[in-house]
Design an enzyme around this catalytic site. Sequence first.
Site, PDB file in Angstrom:
ATOM      1  N   ASP A  33       0.849  -1.319  -0.075  1.00 42.32           N
ATOM      2  CA  ASP A  33       0.098  -0.128   0.192  1.00 42.32           C
ATOM      3  C   ASP A  33       0.875   1.412   0.013  1.00 42.32           C
ATOM      4  O   ASP A  33       1.936   1.435   0.771  1.00 42.32           O
ATOM      5  CB  ASP A  33      -0.894  -0.041   1.177  1.00 42.32           C
ATOM      6  CG  ASP A  33      -1.992   1.122   0.986  1.00 42.32           C
ATOM      7  OD1 ASP A  33      -2.942   0.626   0.656  1.00 42.32           O
ATOM      8  OD2 ASP A  33      -1.721   2.245   1.398  1.00 42.32           O
ATOM      9  N   ASN A  55      -2.295  13.174  -3.946  1.00 44.04           N
ATOM     10  CA  ASN A  55      -3.606  13.594  -4.734  1.00 44.04           C
ATOM     11  C   ASN A  55      -4.043  15.189  -4.237  1.00 44.04           C
ATOM     12  O   ASN A  55      -3.882  16.126  -5.020  1.00 44.04           O
ATOM     13  CB  ASN A  55      -4.715  12.646  -4.440  1.00 44.04           C
ATOM     14  CG  ASN A  55      -4.894  11.492  -5.451  1.00 44.04           C
ATOM     15  OD1 ASN A  55      -4.213  11.616  -6.489  1.00 44.04           O
ATOM     16  ND2 ASN A  55      -5.468  10.413  -5.014  1.00 44.04           N
ATOM     17  N   HIS A 114      -4.956  14.755  -8.752  1.00 44.85           N
ATOM     18  CA  HIS A 114      -5.308  13.618  -9.396  1.00 44.85           C
ATOM     19  C   HIS A 114      -4.287  12.931 -10.404  1.00 44.85           C
ATOM     20  O   HIS A 114      -3.901  11.779 -10.438  1.00 44.85           O
ATOM     21  CB  HIS A 114      -6.585  13.601  -9.814  1.00 44.85           C
ATOM     22  CG  HIS A 114      -7.161  12.178  -9.256  1.00 44.85           C
ATOM     23  ND1 HIS A 114      -7.306  10.933 -10.280  1.00 44.85           N
ATOM     24  CD2 HIS A 114      -7.854  11.534  -8.222  1.00 44.85           C
ATOM     25  CE1 HIS A 114      -7.985   9.928  -9.744  1.00 44.85           C
ATOM     26  NE2 HIS A 114      -8.291  10.437  -8.563  1.00 44.85           N
ATOM     27  N   ASP A 148      -2.077   9.558 -10.384  1.00 43.45           N
ATOM     28  CA  ASP A 148      -1.880   8.571 -11.244  1.00 43.45           C
ATOM     29  C   ASP A 148      -0.384   8.133 -11.658  1.00 43.45           C
ATOM     30  O   ASP A 148      -0.228   6.948 -11.949  1.00 43.45           O
ATOM     31  CB  ASP A 148      -2.787   8.798 -12.621  1.00 43.45           C
ATOM     32  CG  ASP A 148      -4.214   8.575 -12.238  1.00 43.45           C
ATOM     33  OD1 ASP A 148      -4.644   8.360 -11.219  1.00 43.45           O
ATOM     34  OD2 ASP A 148      -5.164   9.119 -13.289  1.00 43.45           O
ATOM     35  N   GLU A 163      -4.857   2.305  -4.188  1.00 37.80           N
ATOM     36  CA  GLU A 163      -3.344   2.605  -4.142  1.00 37.80           C
ATOM     37  C   GLU A 163      -2.769   1.238  -3.668  1.00 37.80           C
ATOM     38  O   GLU A 163      -1.824   1.186  -2.851  1.00 37.80           O
ATOM     39  CB  GLU A 163      -2.969   3.639  -3.521  1.00 37.80           C
ATOM     40  CG  GLU A 163      -3.719   4.244  -2.446  1.00 37.80           C
ATOM     41  CD  GLU A 163      -4.299   3.584  -1.384  1.00 37.80           C
ATOM     42  OE1 GLU A 163      -5.281   2.962  -1.375  1.00 37.80           O
ATOM     43  OE2 GLU A 163      -3.760   3.725  -0.096  1.00 37.80           O
TER      44      GLU A 163
HETATM   45  N1  GTP Z   1      -4.835   9.672  -8.398  1.00 34.70           N
HETATM   46  C1  GTP Z   1      -5.385   8.462  -7.986  1.00 34.70           C
HETATM   47  N2  GTP Z   1      -5.924   8.386  -6.634  1.00 34.70           N
HETATM   48  C2  GTP Z   1      -6.450   7.369  -6.349  1.00 34.70           C
HETATM   49  C3  GTP Z   1      -6.914   5.987  -7.335  1.00 34.70           C
HETATM   50  N3  GTP Z   1      -7.387   5.258  -6.291  1.00 34.70           N
HETATM   51  C4  GTP Z   1      -7.397   5.625  -5.052  1.00 34.70           C
HETATM   52  N4  GTP Z   1      -7.050   6.953  -5.225  1.00 34.70           N
HETATM   53  C5  GTP Z   1      -6.828   7.598  -3.741  1.00 34.70           C
HETATM   54  O1  GTP Z   1      -5.829   6.953  -3.001  1.00 34.70           O
HETATM   55  C6  GTP Z   1      -6.301   7.520  -1.667  1.00 34.70           C
HETATM   56  C7  GTP Z   1      -6.182   6.406  -0.567  1.00 34.70           C
HETATM   57  O2  GTP Z   1      -6.277   7.088   0.521  1.00 34.70           O
HETATM   58  P1  GTP Z   1      -6.357   6.563   2.085  1.00 34.70           P
HETATM   59  O3  GTP Z   1      -7.075   5.121   1.880  1.00 34.70           O
HETATM   60  O4  GTP Z   1      -6.750   7.404   3.041  1.00 34.70           O
HETATM   61  O5  GTP Z   1      -4.876   6.070   2.208  1.00 34.70           O
HETATM   62  P2  GTP Z   1      -3.586   6.897   2.442  1.00 34.70           P
HETATM   63  O6  GTP Z   1      -3.476   8.307   2.253  1.00 34.70           O
HETATM   64  O7  GTP Z   1      -2.471   6.282   1.470  1.00 34.70           O
HETATM   65  O8  GTP Z   1      -3.077   6.568   3.948  1.00 34.70           O
HETATM   66  P3  GTP Z   1      -2.293   5.295   4.344  1.00 34.70           P
HETATM   67  O9  GTP Z   1      -2.828   4.099   3.802  1.00 34.70           O
HETATM   68  O10 GTP Z   1      -2.949   5.072   5.953  1.00 34.70           O
HETATM   69  O11 GTP Z   1      -0.875   5.490   4.360  1.00 34.70           O
HETATM   70  C8  GTP Z   1      -7.451   8.413  -1.731  1.00 34.70           C
HETATM   71  O12 GTP Z   1      -7.513   9.606  -1.736  1.00 34.70           O
HETATM   72  C9  GTP Z   1      -8.307   7.762  -3.123  1.00 34.70           C
HETATM   73  O13 GTP Z   1      -9.040   8.912  -3.947  1.00 34.70           O
HETATM   74  C10 GTP Z   1      -6.577   6.123  -8.560  1.00 34.70           C
HETATM   75  O14 GTP Z   1      -6.745   5.478  -9.342  1.00 34.70           O
HETATM   76  N5  GTP Z   1      -5.826   7.248  -9.034  1.00 34.70           N
END
Ligand code: GTP
Length: 342
Positions: A220, A228, A233, A237, A263
């Site tokens: 992860d 983001n 965004h 990506d 992610e």
């Molecule tokens: N740019 C982009 N962002 C994505 C995609 N899929 C998910 N996300 C973003 O990934 C982020 C995941 O955030 P969180 O689940 O809070 O996790 P984190 O900020 O990585 O925090 P931790 O996992 O605790 O370290 C969210 O803001 C989603 O919008 C994608 O395909 N593209």
Amino acid sequence: MADPQYSFRSREVSPHQRAVLRALLWFTCSAVLCFAALHFYVGDIWLAVAELCLVAYAALLLYVLQEIERLRPRSLLFIVPFFIVMMYALASPENGATVFVWVLLVPLLSHLLLGRWQGMVVAMVFMGCAGVILARKFEVTPGMPGLIEVVHVILCAIAIAGFSHVYEASRERTEAELRRLALVDPLTGLANRSRFRDVFAQERQRFLRHKTPVSLLVVDVDHFKRVNDDYGHDAGDVALCFVADILAGRIRKTDVAGRLGGEEFGILLSGADIDYARPVANMLCERVRLRACRYRGQEIALSISIGIAELGRDGLDFRSVFANADRRLYKAKAEGRDRVVG
Ligand SMILES: Nc1nc2c(ncn2[C@@H]2O[C@H](COP(=O)(O)OP(=O)(O)OP(=O)(O)O)[C@@H](O)[C@H]2O)c(=O)[nH]1
């Protein structure tokens, strides 16, 4: 975009070919049976016997059709005797010129059942045979009055072969693309979740049969939401592709990296127990930390956390192995991120 670092299994997913073969087998069981009765009636015994054998073979294939996995070789094994009986019927002195309309089925059935290349070869061979039979039977010579009819039949058969070939080529391309889209994550080019689970199922079979160890890494990206939020965004990506490239580039050809969602990524290390997987996971963490991810001239600092579980030790199905790896991943996050727990 990361290259998918695995090859797609050439699984035969051709429901249309099964449907065409089924229709041909039913046609053989009914129409060819009628022809056999007719040929008995007019005294063409050998042709009738050949047709009855073909009917029996078709009935047998119909019975086992559902169980047949690799359809193309079986189709070839049916279509060749089918065409041989057809050629025999063409050559039979009892049959007149109209029987040659059946030749038009040759290119169509060959392409539908055997694909464009094998289909083209088989069609050419049998259309060639039909041409020779036609010429000999009616003693066609250049300049004779019936020649124009013969040319009609031949050209029509060639046109059908050509159209079938063009159609089959385009259908095969579309099918390959659809299959690719169904298995690949469009953003990163890694295996998607469904493909990843398929590979896990294969690895599980190998584990149950040969006790080949397999480790699952759940990866992860840390604080990805901030990427983001801070850079946009699009930058997010780019960062995901960057991580995907590192994951796919640092594992062996027999291993598989996939995007499990958002992610979160998964890696299956084939032939690796958890002790072997740990240094691999640490090396991946280090790579992501040390290599710079650039987006429009800016450098985005990234790190990943990884939880590891081993098939067998941590469960025997995807759900339990994944749950254990995921639990360790969250332990890695809780302990400060940018680390491996397993
Ligand atoms: N740019 C982009 N962002 C994505 C995609 N899929 C998910 N996300 C973003 O990934 C982020 C995941 O955030 P969180 O689940 O809070 O996790 P984190 O900020 O990585 O925090 P931790 O996992 O605790 O370290 C969210 O803001 C989603 O919008 C994608 O395909 N593209």
